[in-house]
Design an enzyme around this catalytic site. Structure first.
Site, short mmCIF file in Angstrom:
data_model
loop_
_atom_site.label_atom_id
_atom_site.label_comp_id
_atom_site.label_asym_id
_atom_site.label_seq_id
_atom_site.Cartn_x
_atom_site.Cartn_y
_atom_site.Cartn_z
N LYS A 22 0.68 -0.94 -0.43
CA LYS A 22 0.18 0.25 -0.11
C LYS A 22 0.97 1.10 0.41
CE LYS A 22 -1.99 2.06 4.46
NZ LYS A 22 -1.27 2.67 4.21
N ASN A 23 1.96 1.08 1.23
CA ASN A 23 2.28 2.24 1.34
C ASN A 23 3.34 2.36 -0.55
OD1 ASN A 23 1.36 3.17 3.64
ND2 ASN A 23 3.32 2.79 5.59
N CYS A 116 -3.76 12.81 13.73
CA CYS A 116 -5.36 11.51 13.37
C CYS A 116 -4.73 10.39 14.05
CB CYS A 116 -4.76 10.70 12.07
SG CYS A 116 -2.64 9.79 12.62
N ARG A 121 1.11 14.48 13.73
CA ARG A 121 1.79 14.06 12.38
C ARG A 121 0.97 15.43 11.57
NH1 ARG A 121 -0.79 8.40 10.04
NH2 ARG A 121 1.30 8.61 8.82
N ASP A 304 5.10 0.65 12.03
CA ASP A 304 3.92 -0.23 11.80
C ASP A 304 3.74 -1.72 11.62
OD1 ASP A 304 3.02 2.08 10.45
OD2 ASP A 304 3.57 1.20 8.93
N ARG A 396 -8.91 -0.81 4.66
CA ARG A 396 -8.24 0.54 4.21
C ARG A 396 -6.44 0.59 3.86
NH1 ARG A 396 -6.39 5.19 7.82
NH2 ARG A 396 -4.58 5.68 5.72
C1 UD1 Z 1 4.56 6.80 6.32
C2 UD1 Z 1 3.75 5.84 6.48
C3 UD1 Z 1 2.97 4.89 7.49
C4 UD1 Z 1 4.36 4.96 9.05
C5 UD1 Z 1 5.27 5.65 9.08
C6 UD1 Z 1 6.48 5.72 9.36
C7 UD1 Z 1 3.22 5.77 4.11
C8 UD1 Z 1 1.87 6.29 3.48
N1 UD1 Z 1 2.80 5.70 5.49
O1 UD1 Z 1 3.54 8.05 6.72
O2 UD1 Z 1 2.81 4.12 7.59
O3 UD1 Z 1 3.86 4.82 10.21
O4 UD1 Z 1 5.83 6.49 7.38
O5 UD1 Z 1 7.22 4.46 8.53
O6 UD1 Z 1 3.71 5.93 4.01
N2 UD1 Z 1 6.87 14.35 10.73
C9 UD1 Z 1 6.67 15.99 11.05
N3 UD1 Z 1 6.91 17.46 10.47
C10 UD1 Z 1 6.58 16.77 8.47
C11 UD1 Z 1 6.18 15.02 8.28
C12 UD1 Z 1 7.16 13.89 8.93
O7 UD1 Z 1 6.74 16.80 11.90
O8 UD1 Z 1 6.23 17.25 7.47
C13 UD1 Z 1 7.27 13.75 11.77
C14 UD1 Z 1 5.45 12.87 12.96
O9 UD1 Z 1 4.86 13.51 13.07
C15 UD1 Z 1 6.33 11.18 12.58
C16 UD1 Z 1 8.16 11.46 11.63
O10 UD1 Z 1 7.94 12.69 11.38
O11 UD1 Z 1 6.53 11.21 13.82
C17 UD1 Z 1 7.44 10.53 10.60
O12 UD1 Z 1 6.44 10.92 10.13
P1 UD1 Z 1 6.65 10.52 8.80
O13 UD1 Z 1 7.79 9.72 7.79
O14 UD1 Z 1 6.49 11.95 7.94
O15 UD1 Z 1 5.53 9.26 8.37
P2 UD1 Z 1 4.40 9.20 7.44
O16 UD1 Z 1 4.88 9.87 5.86
O17 UD1 Z 1 3.44 10.24 7.43
#
Ligand code: UD1
Length: 417
Positions: A22-23, A116, A121, A304, A396
């Site tokens: 999915k990701n 969420c 996030r 995850d 999902r």
């Molecule tokens: C992706 C995955 C999700 C997985 C996560 C961590 C997808 C669609 N989803 O989510 O399944 O759990 O990686 O492996 O691929 N953060 C910030 N600012 C930002 C972006 C992130 O502070 O602009 C923080 C987040 O709150 C979190 C950390 O960075 O604490 C890592 O998040 P991130 O790697 O961005 O997760 P996703 O890409 O949303």
């Protein structure tokens, strides 16, 4: 709406085939925005997030055609740059359209994803990086409004490793003028998969899979065909299903090297397993031991897999300290497992599980995707009947989880409500 009714019954036995990730499918789908030629993606999982992303693309005016072996996305007819709030609310990964829309159309309007179930996030890192590439971005009325002429390559330093942030910048940079270098890029296999698709579309990318990715912008990208990698989290979930039931499972069509740290941890807790090409064989065990683990960005132990690991630890002997270091609020499954009889103490980012405990079936509430899966696992070994509510979370991201488990001997019924 439906609920899952699970009767805890002995060890699983059989084979399951892993679906596409999915990701990986989600960023690959938004990458199609970058080209005016059709892109065919195969091994796309049949999950609700993919359906939501296809709706998002078709509302932008893109052609979405389901094929027997995948999906064809045609970006030639794209005419809109705004995405609906409902879609972003249903799926945070809608933010993955931001970089490609800016790069292709010079405009994007996307609702600001809220917090969420698993934490705040924010998307500040995505926005700051795209600003550094030359986009003008304002946040108004809950929307991200972004504009640019042609994006300009530059050096981007991510303060924190972000998976979708890296993907957004990687996609945007493919059509930027000059060279973009992403420092502290995420190392997840899904980033590599996206880079492979983009390269097949004509992008110039070096260093994916390392913390420094260099992208030389090109004027346009062409069509391509790409097979999405197998889902490593789905794979890990079946490893946990075999472990928690002391079953014997062959997990086919997976990439074991994408979940090395997780498999190593499962071996440390005493799970006998072997890898043969794209198959993992989990053998019956005679008892597991509680072991500590901390979630980390790839190649560390995946956040995850934290919930599913916790379910297994309720059946392991001794104490395991599970530290969640990626998301601040990712222990909601623990509360439900405690209602089933698990001995779990939460202390900030730590969960201390003491086992083994007899779980007893009851009504439980799924709160997010991976939490739902962990409750299904707990239900497989609980005494009596476990009823899982709010299973839309499961749909999902898991391709027919209940069906695949039933094929391996589980007693699970999907009941309409
Ligand atoms: C992706 C995955 C999700 C997985 C996560 C961590 C997808 C669609 N989803 O989510 O399944 O759990 O990686 O492996 O691929 N953060 C910030 N600012 C930002 C972006 C992130 O502070 O602009 C923080 C987040 O709150 C979190 C950390 O960075 O604490 C890592 O998040 P991130 O790697 O961005 O997760 P996703 O890409 O949303």
């Amino acid at each position: 709406m439906a609920k899952l009714v699970i009767q805890g019954n002995g060890p699983l036995n059989g084979r399951v085939a892993i679906s596409g990730a999915k990701n990986s499918a989600l960023p690959c789908l938004t990458a199609c925005i970058l080209s005016s030629e059709p892109v065919t993606l195969t091994n796309v999982p049949q999950v609700d997030d993919v359906a939501t992303m296809c709706t998002l693309l078709s509302e932008l005016g893109m052609g979405v055609r389901n094929l027997s072996h995948g999906v064809e996305i045609d970006g030639s007819s794209i005419h809109a740059h705004a995405t609906r709030y409902d879609l972003v609310k249903a799926m945070r990964a809608s933010i993955l359209a931001l970089g490609p829309l800016l790069a292709r159309l010079g405009r994007a309007e996307i609702s600001l994803p809220g917090g969420c179930a698993i934490g705040a996030r924010p998307v500040d890192l995505h926005i700051n990086a795209l600003k550094q590439l030359g986009a003008e971005i304002t946040l108004e009325h809950g929307n991200i409004e972004a504009r640019c002429t042609r994006l300009k390559g530059t050096e981007i330093y991510f303060d924190k490793v972000t998976v979708t942030g890296t993907e957004n910048v990687l996609m945007a940079a493919t059509l930027a003028e000059g060279t973009t270098v992403i420092h502290n890029a995420a190392l997840e296999p899904e980033i590599e998969d996206l880079a492979h698709l983009l390269r097949a579309m004509g992008a110039q990318i070096k260093g994916e899979g390392t913390s420094t990715i260099a992208i030389e912008g090109v004027r346009e990208l062409k069509g391509a065909t790409h097979e999405v990698i197998p889902d490593r989290i789905e794979t890990g979930t079946y490893v946990c299903a075999a472990a928690i039931t002391a079953g014997h499972l062959f997990i086919d069509k997976c990439r074991p090297n994408h979940l090395s740290r997780f498999l190593e941890q499962m071996q440390r807790v005493g799970l006998p397993l072997s890898v043969n090409g794209d198959t993992i064989e989990v053998k019956p065990h005679t008892g597991l031991l509680g072991k500590d683990v901390q979630t980390m960005p790839h190649p560390g132990f995946p956040t995850d897999m934290q919930a599913q690991y916790m379910a297994v630890m309720t059946q392991a002997k001794g104490r395991s300290l599970i530290t969640e270091s990626i998301f601040e609020n990712r222990f909601m499954h623990a509360v439900e497992m405690k209602r089933m009889g698990a001995d779990i103490r939460i202390d900030g980012h730590n969960a201390i599980v003491t086992g083994p405990t007899n779980l007893s079936g009851t009504d439980v509430q799924a709160t997010d995707l991976r939490a739902s899966a962990s409750l299904v696992l707990a239900g497989l070994v609980a005494d009596g009947e476990t009823v899982i509510h709010e299973i839309q979370h499961l749909a999902r991201g898991y391709d027919r989880l209940d069906e695949k488990l039933v094929m391996a001997g589980a007693r699970i019924e999907r009941v309409a409500i």
